[in-house]
Design a protein around this motif. Sequence first.
Motif, mmCIF file in Angstrom:
data_model
loop_
_atom_site.group_PDB
_atom_site.id
_atom_site.type_symbol
_atom_site.label_atom_id
_atom_site.label_comp_id
_atom_site.label_asym_id
_atom_site.label_seq_id
_atom_site.Cartn_x
_atom_site.Cartn_y
_atom_site.Cartn_z
ATOM 1 N N THR A 72 0.905 -1.152 0.019
ATOM 2 C CA THR A 72 -0.014 -0.052 0.150
ATOM 3 C C THR A 72 0.903 1.250 -0.084
ATOM 4 O OG1 THR A 72 -1.835 -1.167 1.177
ATOM 5 C CG2 THR A 72 -1.731 1.312 1.314
ATOM 6 N N VAL A 73 0.626 2.195 -0.734
ATOM 7 C CA VAL A 73 1.160 3.551 -0.870
ATOM 8 C C VAL A 73 0.208 4.523 -0.279
ATOM 9 C CG1 VAL A 73 2.192 5.251 -2.216
ATOM 10 C CG2 VAL A 73 2.589 2.801 -2.752
ATOM 11 N N ASP A 74 0.659 5.224 0.843
ATOM 12 C CA ASP A 74 0.092 6.513 1.184
ATOM 13 C C ASP A 74 1.039 7.524 0.845
ATOM 14 O OD1 ASP A 74 -1.898 5.330 3.363
ATOM 15 O OD2 ASP A 74 -0.280 4.067 3.372
ATOM 16 N N ILE A 75 0.101 8.817 0.432
ATOM 17 C CA ILE A 75 0.678 9.994 0.223
ATOM 18 C C ILE A 75 0.183 11.017 1.130
ATOM 19 C CG2 ILE A 75 1.279 11.806 -1.470
ATOM 20 C CD1 ILE A 75 1.019 9.495 -3.695
ATOM 21 N N ARG A 76 0.792 12.079 1.919
ATOM 22 C CA ARG A 76 0.041 13.176 2.453
ATOM 23 C C ARG A 76 1.044 14.115 2.200
ATOM 24 N NH1 ARG A 76 -3.373 11.801 6.955
ATOM 25 N NH2 ARG A 76 -3.186 9.757 7.496
ATOM 26 N N HIS A 77 0.115 15.407 1.531
ATOM 27 C CA HIS A 77 0.972 16.415 1.456
ATOM 28 C C HIS A 77 0.142 17.796 2.007
ATOM 29 C CE1 HIS A 77 3.272 19.173 -1.305
ATOM 30 N NE2 HIS A 77 2.242 20.139 -1.586
ATOM 31 N N ALA A 78 0.907 18.806 2.712
ATOM 32 C CA ALA A 78 0.524 19.895 3.326
ATOM 33 C C ALA A 78 1.645 20.660 3.490
ATOM 34 C CB ALA A 78 -0.134 19.306 4.551
ATOM 35 N N ALA A 79 1.348 21.951 3.439
ATOM 36 C CA ALA A 79 2.219 23.278 3.992
ATOM 37 C C ALA A 79 3.783 22.833 3.325
ATOM 38 C CB ALA A 79 2.292 23.370 5.182
ATOM 39 N N GLY A 80 3.724 22.506 2.263
ATOM 40 C CA GLY A 80 5.175 22.292 1.479
ATOM 41 C C GLY A 80 6.008 20.938 1.826
ATOM 42 N N CYS A 81 5.337 20.131 2.741
ATOM 43 C CA CYS A 81 5.924 18.823 3.142
ATOM 44 C C CYS A 81 5.088 17.794 2.325
ATOM 45 C CB CYS A 81 5.694 18.258 4.730
ATOM 46 S SG CYS A 81 6.650 19.485 5.648
ATOM 47 N N THR A 82 5.791 16.707 1.850
ATOM 48 C CA THR A 82 5.277 15.470 1.063
ATOM 49 C C THR A 82 5.652 14.513 1.824
ATOM 50 O OG1 THR A 82 5.034 16.610 -0.914
ATOM 51 C CG2 THR A 82 4.882 14.216 -1.044
ATOM 52 N N ALA A 83 4.895 13.527 2.167
ATOM 53 C CA ALA A 83 5.217 12.441 3.048
ATOM 54 C C ALA A 83 4.651 11.194 2.126
ATOM 55 C CB ALA A 83 4.891 12.115 4.374
ATOM 56 N N VAL A 84 5.605 10.201 1.885
ATOM 57 C CA VAL A 84 5.151 9.024 0.952
ATOM 58 C C VAL A 84 5.635 7.730 1.748
ATOM 59 C CG1 VAL A 84 5.375 7.394 -0.919
ATOM 60 C CG2 VAL A 84 5.681 10.072 -1.202
ATOM 61 N N SER A 85 4.440 7.064 2.198
ATOM 62 C CA SER A 85 4.673 5.665 2.910
ATOM 63 C C SER A 85 4.480 4.438 2.080
ATOM 64 C CB SER A 85 3.729 5.677 4.057
ATOM 65 O OG SER A 85 4.140 6.848 5.013
ATOM 66 N N VAL A 86 5.273 3.407 2.177
ATOM 67 C CA VAL A 86 4.801 2.210 1.528
ATOM 68 C C VAL A 86 4.842 1.104 2.760
ATOM 69 C CG1 VAL A 86 5.744 0.332 -0.031
ATOM 70 C CG2 VAL A 86 6.040 2.862 -0.538
#
Length: 180
Positions: A72-86
């Motif tokens: 599973t891939v999760d992507i969060r993006h807010a206030a200039g930050c991008t986090a990608v989790s696998v």
Amino acid sequence: MLSDLFQSAMTAPTMYWRRTFPGRPDQAHVVREFVIALLPDRPRLDEVLLAVGELVANALRHSDSGRDGAFTVDIRHAAGCTAVSVTDEGGRAEPVVIDADDLAESGRGLRTISLLADSWGWHGDDAGRTVTVIFAAEESGAVPDDVHRPMSQGDGRQQSNGADGDPACTRPWDLAADQP
């Protein structure tokens, strides 16, 4: 907690996406297209794509996801930050940065991630692990000498390249703990 991770996101919306992929090598390309479609104008997109490609390759090679499983891939993006989790289906070995031999055909993925991302970390066990990478909008600058030293946080490990400008972009374990 995610609200702590993206403290500066109070004035900007948080975008979140999740998708599960079959554990097959051809899905690495599909994952990169998924990220490109969601974050087409993202600063440092090439670095994000390289990191997600490495995470997918690791999930397929080192976990049960690559043996007729899924990830599973999760992507969060807010206030200039991008986090990608696998998130994979687990395996015997914990994710660790190694010094691969010059002639080795593999073993450089997490080293590459540790040099590119502002922060990365993991949590989980042999039944399933989540590896998260975090990128600020701008490169964090010089990499401190201790960048490859794992630091304990809960049941996983975290590494940071010292994104001094935004503490909200340096704590991947918080992101993973707050996933739905």
